[in-house]
Structures are given as C-alpha cells and as structure tokens.
Motif scaffolding. Structure first.
Motif: not given
Length: 169
Positions: A108-122
C-alpha cells in the motif's frame, strides 16, 4: 505491443525532482496509516530505531519506466503491532498472518507513493511483496539514482520506510 509504444513517448527523467521529493514519502505514509490503521504517524528525527534481535523487512519492487523498491523495516514486535492495528486481530507471535499484513502495508505504501506522480502511476508496476525476517542482514542496491529514507512512529511503534530508485527512463 501497443502498451510498449505508448511507453516509448513517456520519460520520467524530467520529473526526477518530483519523484524524489521526500514529501511524497511522508504523505504516502500518513495516507496509508491514517486510512488503514486509523492512526497518525510521526516522522522521527532520531534514526535510532530500536530493533530486537529479529527484524522484519518487506520489499515491493517497482518495474517499468521506474525501477527500484519500497522497503518497510521494523522490529518483529512493531510488525506484530502494525498487523494488529490493520486487521483488528491480536497476535502473540510473528506468524504468517503478521508477515502477510506487513507485506501488504508495504504494498500500500508503494502504491500510494507511485500514485503521487501521474506519469509514474501509469507506467510503473509493482511486484508481489517479499517479507524477510531474521537477524543481521542488509539490503544493498548498487549505485541508486536516489534514495529517500525516513523513520516514523505510530503510537510508539517505530519503523522506517525507504524508496530506492535504481533506474529511471
């Protein structure tokens, strides 16, 4: 193949300052612990996390345009307490349920962290969590591009979270 072509036009290199921003880690920890455990984490200035002879480390890998890992580390006692907060169950030992809960917290921490940067999340996937228990071990990444490492506490239970980037495209 279509997905690969879409990734070719995206680069995270120009977003490295945003990706490496330490506030993203702090906000991710606060979000996960507030939502899943109903608590507020405090960022610790003192890096002396008291680990018992047995420590627990969960690792979730990042893959895609960003490669690296999210690492959650604590004492066995803290891992047990965090699992209790997350599940509402009581644990007397570091068992498979505690290890699974600890790995899921890292996920969950990894997912929340990567979700903070739009290009990173996708354009970045997550691995299944790996949980390591034992004594006297280190996780080593050769020449990371950046590393963000913070110490936290939740109701006196101390732990640390690290984001390691070993590759950025």
């Amino acid at each position: 193949m279509r997905e690969g072509r879409e990734d070719m036009g995206v680069s995270l290199r120009e977003s490295v300052e945003l990706i490496a921003d330490p506030r993203n880690l702090d906000a991710s920890v606060e979000e996960v612990f507030h939502t899943m455990m109903g608590g507020t984490c405090l960022r610790e200035k003192d890096p002396a996390v008291p680990y018992t002879p047995e420590s627990v480390t969960a690792v979730v890998g990042f893959g895609g345009l960003f490669s690296g890992a999210c690492v959650l580390r604590s004492s066995a006692e803290t891992a047990r307490l965090l699992a209790e907060r997350m599940t509402g169950m009581e644990f007397v030992e570091l068992d498979d349920t505690v290890r699974d809960a600890f790995g899921e917290i890292c996920n969950m921490l990894a997912g929340a962290w990567k979700g903070r940067v739009p290009n990173l999340a996708g354009h970045c996937g997550l691995s299944v969590p790996a949980v390591i228990t034992g004594r006297d071990y280190n996780i080593h990444v050769q020449s990371p591009e950046f590393r963000v490492h913070h110490f936290f506490s939740l109701d006196g239970a101390r732990f640390d979270v690290t984001i390691i980037c070993d590759g950025l495209r």
